[in-house]
Design a protein around this motif. Structure first.
Motif, PDB file in Angstrom:
ATOM      1  N   ASP A   1       0.803  -1.217   0.000  1.00 43.37           N
ATOM      2  CA  ASP A   1       0.000   0.000   0.000  1.00 43.37           C
ATOM      3  C   ASP A   1       0.839   1.271   0.000  1.00 43.37           C
ATOM      4  O   ASP A   1       0.332   2.347  -0.297  1.00 43.37           O
ATOM      5  N   VAL A   2       2.102   1.158   0.377  1.00 47.30           N
ATOM      6  CA  VAL A   2       2.954   2.359   0.402  1.00 47.30           C
ATOM      7  C   VAL A   2       4.085   2.288  -0.622  1.00 47.30           C
ATOM      8  O   VAL A   2       4.917   3.188  -0.699  1.00 47.30           O
TER       9      VAL A   2
ATOM     10  N   LYS B   1       1.008   9.381  -5.765  1.00 48.89           N
ATOM     11  CA  LYS B   1      -0.043   8.881  -6.647  1.00 48.89           C
ATOM     12  C   LYS B   1       0.562   8.745  -8.026  1.00 48.89           C
ATOM     13  O   LYS B   1       1.245   9.657  -8.492  1.00 48.89           O
TER      14      LYS B   1
ATOM     15  N   CYS C   1      -8.078   9.996  -1.011  1.00 48.13           N
ATOM     16  CA  CYS C   1      -7.073   8.940  -1.059  1.00 48.13           C
ATOM     17  C   CYS C   1      -5.781   9.383  -0.381  1.00 48.13           C
ATOM     18  O   CYS C   1      -4.876   8.598  -0.200  1.00 48.13           O
TER      19      CYS C   1
ATOM     20  N   GLY D   1      -5.797   5.972   0.673  1.00 48.21           N
ATOM     21  CA  GLY D   1      -5.148   5.225  -0.390  1.00 48.21           C
ATOM     22  C   GLY D   1      -6.008   5.132  -1.639  1.00 48.21           C
ATOM     23  O   GLY D   1      -7.200   5.416  -1.617  1.00 48.21           O
TER      24      GLY D   1
ATOM     25  N   ASN E   1      -5.279  -0.155  -3.108  1.00 50.62           N
ATOM     26  CA  ASN E   1      -5.205  -0.435  -1.675  1.00 50.62           C
ATOM     27  C   ASN E   1      -6.497  -1.049  -1.133  1.00 50.62           C
ATOM     28  O   ASN E   1      -6.560  -1.452   0.019  1.00 50.62           O
TER      29      ASN E   1
END
Lengths: 448, 375, 486
Positions: free
Chosen positions: B130-131, B153, C157, C161, C165
């Protein structure tokens, strides 16, 4: 060589031409972002982008650009599959005026498309005859009442003659008609303390099929300080014509109504049929090219208020009779989308003691009534009606409240078809009951 | 020849740069030499025992913080950077990764991404996937490439980075990872209750799940008649105190209140079965159930010296439990001889055809971790 | 006629009501949210509206048999020309597969079909105090399937996320017509997280027919803050300080003066028109925490010198504060009939510098540029305003867009934060990726779709999928290492 040219000529897309062409400026405002899609009942039901507002605008642009023929049957199909509910306008980020565009496209089709004789006949019988004169509509309604009572109704339903005539849906929708219609120029309601004048727009269907709602409107307005009358000389609002592209017929009726309400003097023009209200509020657009009536139409339009709108301008005079019931609200397209009236009916219902409002899913999605849509396109209308009925039934409410006669009839049929006993009430009938109904005091009927 | 946790290493190449790595892997592909990439070397005991003779890659030279701007909340690390270094650099700026890293952790950031390790905070904060915002890698065939970038992003191009997360080095060797970092919460608190049965502990978890969705981790561990259920919150002190009050009202005074999450004991030398999805009974094994969203990780620890029959029955239990829950499981550590016949990577996968096609595309010579992995 | 045979085959799978093949019905599928002239579309040969995974698989097999490409499509709200045909073929419209199949409250997951509208899913689970966190501006219309294809983002987000995610697994129809389930939990468990590859693959790897998605608890408390500043620098400094203070707001949005003017003219949102920038902050979580953070944000905004500060816990007032931001695109109609929405992302510390550059390039081109952007994650949305009826206007817009993209890339940014590459930004890809990077991506595509059969011509610059380039790396390696065996 000449033959080939002829073939090419015949295959050339037929463009828009003549009067009432879709306004190019309005058409180009669409940036085809697609935000309108889920607001559209026919897209919701079919999942097909051709049946979406963007799809239809894209087709209109294609005809305007010579890429698609005006006479392409799929274009015709889409222009008439549209319910003209205007839900797309309310959500459009670019402010596209969809209504005038689809009406102009229909006007183009009416001008240029040869229709088979039986369709013309059907349209003449369904459209022209009853609506162009309220009296005739009323005669028709009385005839229907007789017909309902006579048992002929059941016979015809069994034999399928109505189906053949495509009138069975009209038949199914009609509630038992009990009261006589209002008398323009005669019925008036006088408040105890007068706040202002109000002139009721009678409406064809409302006055013929739901005269009790018109009476309730007079009483509720009087309770709230409006000296109310029903001006003589008024007629059909013309919505049925403008929605089907018969703009010139609509204009004739518009001029007649403008004259009638000018004679009635100052005060709001109050409409309790959302479909009529939205049509009356568009007279300025309809008559914008008429040098004699353009300004008068503007002045007229400025006076038109839906009954929800007028009553919610200030807190109601507190209703006296509690109604201990749960109700759910169905929002007529021509109220919530075309007139953007959404908070007012909720606010009014909240002021009724004892009444509980439970929201239904998709309360602002078209119920499938849409003028004469449920007569001309029963399949889609039924699908949307079923969807609405399911949503209404899921709330567990004891009644469905709305404010348009077309919706009232369509909802009633759909609920019955889905096995529900929920009654459908006009919001004014609810308010009237909360003031004690016909027997209430606090105002006076003045029969002249 | 040296043996590393049951793996035969015939030579070790110290990797000097990504370009060097590309050359080494291209050559290995050309000559079909099996490659063993080594980060911190902490996970070498995981995987199938093989008779391959590996050329090991020492990636420790690819170490360092490449680009860390705290206000951007992003950081780029060379893959061989020790976790200790990562942890210290971020902590200096009041930031962290959403994963519990022990201060004495020997691992590297590249290894952490490659193995897809996730701890208890996965419940509230997800995994490193997720990161992970970008990476540089060398495919098995020696192609040096990058994906993503340094923006939080990014939808430019396909998600190669996130595909490499948890792929156990089966497709490529990471040379750099770019991560989104998080502000370190002002306070972090764990509340612990004891139960005498697993059923009671699991009931407690269910109550937490429904009443305290704001927690960041939840875990039940124990064996026999001693079960511990922990719930953890992070944020402002005022909120944590209120959570404590609410919890005490609902569950009684906690048996312990900790400022640090109790990290699970190392399973380095014990065979440890880690499985996805819920479990109904422990079958007598020591067990840890971490609840995550849409996935519950179950670890069963089998003490050193466990006899083979017990190991087998542990495996049967795991298989039953996870098959019932349509879950996955794997065995970390354990005796090579025993592992040879045990399906240590869990049940068969229905997406194997696609996974194999991806593997063939990235590592056409099948050199990376040959024989150790599922694919 | 081969098209007739194709249609007949498709009708056998989807029924006559599930296949469109006449001109008017097909042409509407050439539309998406991308600006006219930016994408060259072609009419598809057929559009199908399947209702099941099996029908999708059947359609894929038929298209294969007839040798025509397949394009999957949701609501067609994309901004990058991703879900339109550019090489004809069959469009699979997934809008009829719009059911929420299962909601698991304990696991907080939902199994949904791809045609479920993003906001409908949140509405569906609202009574359970849950929502689907990715919230692209198109969320009222766009579908979960489309969100997955584009890896959609949105204002919230920053904290929650992006789409990837929130996707735990997907059922896909592969280019072979086979059906497979990809479980993201395979990451670390010896398999591959193929779900990670599917999200953001713009329909080029497989067609998602079901998705297991995470649901997020609706926060207990929400605070919305509007702070106006006399300079963009001040607004950017406020963002930096909020981040540095160790809090993670749910969203951090900035609007510049031109956008504020447009919004005020159209909607009277009450934004100060003399301000250079309006910052919107949303903080959520535990009520006590939200109150503390809101106070901190207020203190730092006042210290920096906010010219107007408003804060609210009331949903109605919050909607009013957000309205200007939410309606900002619509309000652009007040300034020009058309706009081109740019989607570059830069590292947050480069925001002010990037905005200066945007301003400079905009002035040079003579086209007004308004800025409305996700400041928290550096996702710029410059809006290039124009009138497409003016001759050469679209060309000038595309030229300015190119210059903006180059400027953002030079500042360490990337092409797209949430709108996708599609056919519209495809040729910009070499600006940020080397030939090797792109070849590796093409390799990943080939491992799913060796024949370039799903949504061809998107994302990867022309030529990358052709046979010659495909083996170039192998040839080079073979030359260098003297081996030709592989």
């Amino acid at each position: 060589m000449a033959t080939i040219n002829l073939v090419e000529e015949l295959q050339k897309p037929v463009p828009f031409s003549g009067p009432d062409m879709p306004d190019d400026e309005l058409l180009r405002a669409c940036v085809h972002c697609g935000m309108c899609l889920p607001s559209c009942p026919t897209y919701r039901e079919t999942g097909d982008e051709a049946s979406s507002p963007r799809g239809r605008l894209w087709m209109m642009s294609a005809v305007a650009d010579g890429k698609l023929s005006l006479l392409d049957p799929d274009f015709d199909e889409q222009m008439y599959q549209c319910l003209n509910c205007r839900a797309c306008e309310a959500v459009c980020p670019s402010g596209v005026q969809y209504g005038p565009l689809v009406e102009a496209s229909r006007a183009q089709l009416e001008q240029h498309r040869p229709r088979p004789w039986w369709q013309q006949l059907l349209r003449q019988s369904v459209m022209s005859w009853p609506f162009d004169d309220v009296r005739r509509m009323r005669t028709g309604a009385r005839g229907l009442r007789l017909y309902q009572q006579s048992g002929l109704s059941r016979l015809l339903q069994r034999t399928g003659v109505l189906k053949l005539m495509r009138l069975e849906n009209l038949e199914r929708m009609l509630p038992p008609i009990e009261e006589s219609p209002l008398a323009p120029g005669k019925d008036t309601w006088v408040p105890k303390a007068k706040l202002a004048n109000a002139h009721v727009f009678n409406g064809c269907v409302m006055s013929s099929v739901f005269p009790d709602v018109n009476r309730a409107t007079g009483r509720v307005l009087a309770h709230n300080g409006y000296a109310t009358d029903v001006p003589v000389g008024q007629g059909c609002c013309g919505a049925i014509y403008s929605h089907t592209g018969m703009l010139d017929d609509a204009r004739v009726l518009a001029r007649k109504n403008i004259e009638a309400f000018e004679r009635a003097g100052d005060g709001a023009i109050v409409v309790n049929a959302a479909g009529c209200g939205s049509a009356l509020k568009e007279y300025d657009h309809l008559l914008k090219d008429d040098p004699r009536y353009a300004d008068r139409a503007k002045a007229f339009t400025a006076r038109v208020l839906d009954v929800n709108e007028l009553l919610d301008q200030q807190p109601l005079i507190p209703p006296t009779h509690a109604i201990n019931a749960r109700v759910t609200l169905q929002e007529p397209c021509h109220l919530v989308h075309a007139q953007r009236i959404s908070a007012q009916p909720r606010s009014l219902l909240r002021q009724v003691p004892g009444l509980e409002l439970v929201e239904m899913q998709e309360s602002s999605l078209c119920c499938g009534s849409a003028g004469i849509y449920n007569i001309t396109r029963p399949k889609m209308a039924d699908a949307l009606g079923d969807r609405k009925a399911r949503n209404a039934m899921a709330t567990g409410a004891e009644a469905v409240v709305t404010s348009n006669p077309g919706c009232q009839m369509q909802l009633r049929t759909s609920l019955i078809r889905n096995g529900s006993e929920q009654p459908v009430e006009h919001i004014v009938s609810i308010l009237d009951e909360a003031y004690g109904g016909r027997t209430a005091t606090g105002w006076a009927i003045d029969h002249q | 020849m040296q043996s590393s946790r049951g793996l035969n290493v015939s030579e070790t190449v110290v990797i000097e740069s990504p370009a060097h790595l590309a050359d080494v892997l291209a050559d290995a592909t050309a000559h079909r030499i099996a490659i063993l990439p080594i980060g911190g070397g902490t996970c070498l005991s995981t995987g199938l025992p093989t008779n391959e003779h590996y050329r090991a890659l020492d990636l420790s030279q690819l170490s360092g913080i490449e680009n860390y701007i705290p206000t951007d909340m992003t950081a780029s690390f060379l893959a061989g950077t020790p976790l200790r270094t990562v942890r210290a650099a971020l902590a200096e700026n009041g930031q962290e990764l959403p994963i519990d890293l022990a201060s004495d952790d020997e691992g590297t950031i590249g290894g952490l991404v490659a193995t897809g390790y996730s701890g208890a905070r996965r419940y509230g904060q997800g995994t490193l996937k997720d990161v992970l915002i970008g990476c540089e890698y060398v495919r098995g065939d020696g192609l040096l490439a990058k994906a993503g970038g340094m923006t939080v992003k990014n939808v430019s191009g396909f998600e190669v980075s996130r595909l490499l997360h948890g792929s156990w080095g089966s497709l490529a060797v990471l040379t750099r990872v770019n991560l989104k970092v998080l502000p370190r919460p002002k306070a972090d608190r764990t509340f612990v209750w004891q139960d005498s049965t697993l059923a009671a502990a699991l009931d407690r978890q269910v109550r937490f799940l429904t009443s305290f969705p704001g927690c960041i981790a939840m875990e039940t561990t124990g064996c026999g008649d001693r079960w511990t259920t922990a719930i953890r919150f992070a944020g402002r002190e005022s909120a944590l105190q209120d959570y404590q009050l609410q919890l005490s009202n609902a569950e009684g005074t906690p048996d312990a209140v900790l400022d640090e999450w109790p990290l699970p004991p190392s399973t380095e030398d014990n065979p440890c079965l880690v499985a996805n999805n819920p479990v109904e009974q422990s079958r007598g094994f020591a067990l840890m159930l971490s609840t995550h969203q849409g996935v519950n990780a179950l670890s069963i620890s089998l003490p050193t010296g466990t006899v083979r029959a017990e190991l087998d029955s542990g495996l049967v239990a795991a298989r039953e439990i996870t098959t019932h829950a349509e879950g996955l499981w794997m065995i970390e550590g354990g005796d090579p001889d025993w592992k040879r016949d045990a399906a240590i990577w869990g049940p068969g996968r229905q997406d194997i055809a696609v996974a194999q096609a991806v593997k063939d595309q990235f590592d056409p010579g099948n050199i990376l971790n040959r024989g150790r992995l599922f694919i | 006629m081969s098209n007739r045979a194709l249609i007949d085959d498709l009708v056998r799978v989807c029924g006559p009501g599930g296949v469109r093949h006449r001109l008017a019905d097909l042409m509407v599928f050439e539309a998406d949210g991308s600006v006219d002239g930016a994408v060259k579309t072609t009419l598809p040969q057929a559009v199908v509206l399947p209702t099941s995974t099996e029908q999708v698989a059947g359609v894929v097999k038929i298209a294969r048999k007839h040798g025509v490409p397949v394009v999957a499509r949701g609501a067609g709200t994309g901004l990058s020309g991703g879900a339109v045909a550019i090489n004809s073929g069959v469009i699979i419209s997934l809008t009829r597969m719009n059911h929420v199949l299962e909601v698991n409250l304990l696991e907080r997951t939902a199994l949904v079909e791809p045609g479920v509208v993003n906001l409908d899913l949140s509405t569906h689970v609202k009574h359970q105090h849950l929502f689907f966190a990715p919230d692209p501006s198109s969320q009222k219309a766009s579908t979960i399937g489309g969100n997955i294809a584009e890896n959609a983002g949105g204002p919230h987000c920053l904290k929650y996320g992006v789409t990837t995610n929130h996707i735990l697994g997907v059922e896909v129809v592969l280019p072979s017509g086979d059906i497979a389930w990809f479980d993201s939990n395979q990451a670390g468990y010896g398999g591959l997280d193929l779900t990670a590859a599917i999200v953001g693959s713009e329909g080029m790897f497989g067609i998602v027919t079901k998705a297991l998605v995470k649901l997020t608890p609706i926060p207990q408390s929400i605070s919305v803050i509007l702070a106006a500043f006399a300079s963009m620098d001040d607004a950017a400094m406020a963002v930096t300080e909020i981040i540095a203070s160790g809090t993670m707001p749910a969203s951090l949005e900035i609007m510049d003066q031109l956008s504020i003017e447009a919004v005020e003219a159209a909607y009277h949102a009450g934004y100060p028109t003399d301000a250079a920038a309006v910052l919107l902050v949303e903080v959520d979580g535990h009520p006590l925490e939200v109150a503390e953070i809101s106070a901190d944000v207020e203190a730092l905004c006042r210290r920096i010198g906010t010219v107007q500060y408003r804060q609210s816990y009331d949903p109605v007032e919050q909607a009013a504060l957000w309205m200007g931001r939410k309606m900002s695109l619509a309000a652009m109609g007040r300034l020009a009939p058309n706009y081109y929405l740019q989607d570059a992302v830069v590292p947050r510390s480069k925001l002010v510098q990037t905005l200066d550059e945007v301003d400079r390039l905009g002035r040079a081109s003579g086209l007004p540029v308004a800025n409305v952007f996700h400041a928290g994650d550096g996702n710029l949305h410059p809006l290039i305003l124009f009138d497409r009826r003016e001759k050469g206007a679209v060309e000038r817009v595309l030229e300015l867009n190119h210059d903006l993209v180059v400027a953002c890339v030079e500042l360490g940014g990337t092409l797209s934060g949430e709108h996708g590459i599609g056919s519209e930004k495809r040729d910009h890809m070499p600006l940020i990726y080397t030939e090797s990077d792109l070849r590796a991506m093409a390799g990943l595509k080939r491992s799913f779709d060796p024949d370039d059969f799903f949504n061809p011509g998107k994302v990867l610059p022309a030529g990358l999928m052709c046979g010659e380039l495909k083996d170039l790396h192998m040839q080079r390696m073979a030359q260098k290492h003297g081996i030709v065996a592989f």
